[in-house]
Scaffold this motif. Structure first.
Motif, PDB file in Angstrom:
ATOM      1  N   SER A   1       0.794  -1.136  -0.139  1.00 57.84           N
ATOM      2  CA  SER A   1       0.077   0.076  -0.048  1.00 57.84           C
ATOM      3  C   SER A   1       0.747   1.293  -0.014  1.00 57.84           C
ATOM      4  N   LEU A   2       2.288   1.356   0.451  1.00 58.40           N
ATOM      5  CA  LEU A   2       2.832   2.326   0.577  1.00 58.40           C
ATOM      6  C   LEU A   2       3.977   2.863  -1.073  1.00 58.40           C
ATOM      7  N   VAL A   3       4.288   1.901  -1.421  1.00 56.23           N
ATOM      8  CA  VAL A   3       5.491   1.490  -2.490  1.00 56.23           C
ATOM      9  C   VAL A   3       4.156   1.040  -4.238  1.00 56.23           C
ATOM     10  N   GLY A   4       3.613   0.415  -4.016  1.00 54.40           N
ATOM     11  CA  GLY A   4       3.178  -0.527  -4.575  1.00 54.40           C
ATOM     12  C   GLY A   4       2.495  -0.306  -5.595  1.00 54.40           C
ATOM     13  N   PHE A   5       2.190   1.187  -5.968  1.00 45.94           N
ATOM     14  CA  PHE A   5       1.221   1.418  -6.775  1.00 45.94           C
ATOM     15  C   PHE A   5       1.697   2.751  -7.620  1.00 45.94           C
ATOM     16  N   ALA A   6       3.273   3.073  -7.294  1.00 43.40           N
ATOM     17  CA  ALA A   6       4.226   3.785  -7.132  1.00 43.40           C
ATOM     18  C   ALA A   6       4.637   3.722  -8.971  1.00 43.40           C
ATOM     19  N   ARG A   7       5.233   3.467  -9.821  1.00 40.61           N
ATOM     20  CA  ARG A   7       4.609   2.873 -11.369  1.00 40.61           C
ATOM     21  C   ARG A   7       4.010   2.545 -11.832  1.00 40.61           C
ATOM     22  N   LEU A   8       3.112   2.509 -11.268  1.00 38.46           N
ATOM     23  CA  LEU A   8       1.309   2.450 -11.950  1.00 38.46           C
ATOM     24  C   LEU A   8       0.349   3.602 -11.720  1.00 38.46           C
ATOM     25  N   LYS A   9       0.572   3.959 -10.907  1.00 39.28           N
ATOM     26  CA  LYS A   9      -0.014   5.671 -11.050  1.00 39.28           C
ATOM     27  C   LYS A   9       0.578   6.466 -10.134  1.00 39.28           C
TER      28      LYS A   9
END
Ligand code: 3PG
Length: 409
Positions: free
Chosen positions: A158-166
């Motif tokens: 939840s803290l870093v997992g979306f960084a490259r996607l959104k």
């Protein structure tokens, strides 16, 4: 890094990762400090027409304060004056349907993120990105706002997992925290004093080592368990009861590290000259050089003593920059809050640019109405990691996201 004001949120679904992990007593949350910290970000998003999905972790599995986020939703509803619906799910169909059904200006709160197995481990961003949590939620989200400064030392989905996607955007709290911490760390104003207390001894030793070797500190004042470990490292005996306690906590082995720091910087690291114990239900202060030290064999140290508070207060008066993390003793018990409150009050009165953090311990600042602190950080471990010279995975992720999306928006 992206700022909150860089985007138009009207009708957009925003996944807001907050850190509302709060102290809990008898099953009830007892401080709303972290809720208040994230409020400006939530208000901004709602006022600008976002559909807001708030999420947080609360403690860790099997701990007593590991509870659902039902109360978190309730507290937030009260502070906002608007319903924050508690969604008893994280990324299952129920949660996804609730997210899809959101309307502009509405807000929901997902279940405690650490109820999901993927959220409990620390993994690199690439692994976090592959989790079901991220894969299931990413199609529903337009933007990710990260305001969880207090968890920025954790690399979790939840803290870093979306960084490259959104596009991942700093919330107002994140921005404020980073600005204040950088100011304290980088400022050339002197004297610069660090006050290290609390129970995160390893992290505090790392801070001491980093700021002293980098020439970023003129003096370190110690209290809490950090102070006890340095006191032992100076060769003082703190009695069987206290040594057993530190052994049980796995902290005794850190005495060697504290000794190495003292070998290099003895005059720059100050330790308590007296401590308070709980003697038959009352505060009883013992000077480190007195014969009463024998009481330490049977009684646990609960706080630093008044003489130490006075000495520290004199030193803090002259400071230009003060960074403090963690309490001086068991501040939750009124009689043993004296050390923490005395030192924190002295910091407030000093006129220095001051930061105090330490996770749950900042509750004492509100409880005792301590004024004059320049920045009260919501971060405990995160703040220590920052001053310890270790990178913060969330900051890295924010930078990565910015690089990927800066030309695409
Ligand atoms: C904290 O209180 O330090 C943060 O919420 C992080 O919590 P954690 O140490 O359980 O990851």
């Amino acid at each position: 890094m992206f700022k909150l004001t860089d985007f138009d949120y009207h009708n957009k679904t925003v996944f807001l990762r907050a850190d509302l992990n709060s102290p809990v007593k008898n099953g009830k949350i007892i401080s709303d400090a972290r809720f208040r910290g994230v409020l400006p970000t939530i208000l901004y998003l709602l006022e600008h027409g976002a559909k807001v999905v708030v999420s947080t972790h609360q403690s860790k599995p099997y701990n007593e304060d590991y509870i659902t986020t039902e109360q978190h939703a309730e507290i937030l509803s009260n502070l906002l004056g608007q319903e924050v619906e508690y969604v008893e799910d994280i990324f299952g169909k129920y949660a996804r349907d609730k997210i899809r059904a959101l309307k502009s200006g509405e807000i929901i709160m997902l279940e405690n993120l650490r109820f999901a197995a993927e959220e409990v481990k620390y993994k690199p961003l690439e692994d976090c990105e592959r989790t079901y949590f991220v894969r299931k939620l990413v199609p529903l989200i337009d933007y990710v706002v990260n305001d969880a400064f207090a968890a920025s030392h954790r690399s979790q989905p939840s803290l870093v997992g979306f960084a490259r996607l959104k596009p991942m955007i700093m919330g107002f709290l994140m921005e404020k925290e980073i600005k204040a911490l950088k100011k304290a760390y980088e400022s050339d104003e002197r004297p610069k004093i660090y006050v290290l207390g609390g129970a995160k001894v390893g992290d505090s030793l790392q801070v001491a080592e980093n700021v002293l070797t980098q020439g970023k500190a003129d003096l370190i004042l110690t209290g809490g368990l950090v102070g006890q470990i340095f006191t032992l490292a100076k060769g003082f005996d703190l009695g069987d009861a206290n040594i057993e306690f530190l052994e049980k906590k796995g902290l005794i082995e850190l005495v060697d590290w504290a000794e190495r720091l003292l070998d290099m910087f003895y005059t720059l690291i100050r330790t308590p000259v007296d401590f308070a114990i709980n003697y038959r239900g009352e505060r009883f202060e013992i000077d480190l050089l007195s014969d009463e030290k024998k009481f330490f064999d049977e009684y646990a140290i609960m706080d630093i003593g008044s003489r130490t508070v006075e000495k520290y207060a004199q030193i803090l008066k002259e400071a230009s920059i003060i960074v403090a993390n963690g309490p001086m003793g068991i501040f939750e018990v009124e009689e043993f809050a004296k050390g923490t409150v005395g030192v924190f009050r002295a910091i407030g009165k000093s006129g220095a640019f001051s930061i105090i953090g330490g996770g749950h311990s900042i509750a004492s600042i509100y409880k005792y109405n301590i004024q004059g602190i320049s920045h009260i950080s919501t971060g405990g471990g995160a703040m220590l990691n920052f001053f310890g010279g270790k990178g913060l995975p969330v900051l890295e992720a924010l930078k990565i996201s910015y690089e990927i999306f800066k030309d695409k928006i």
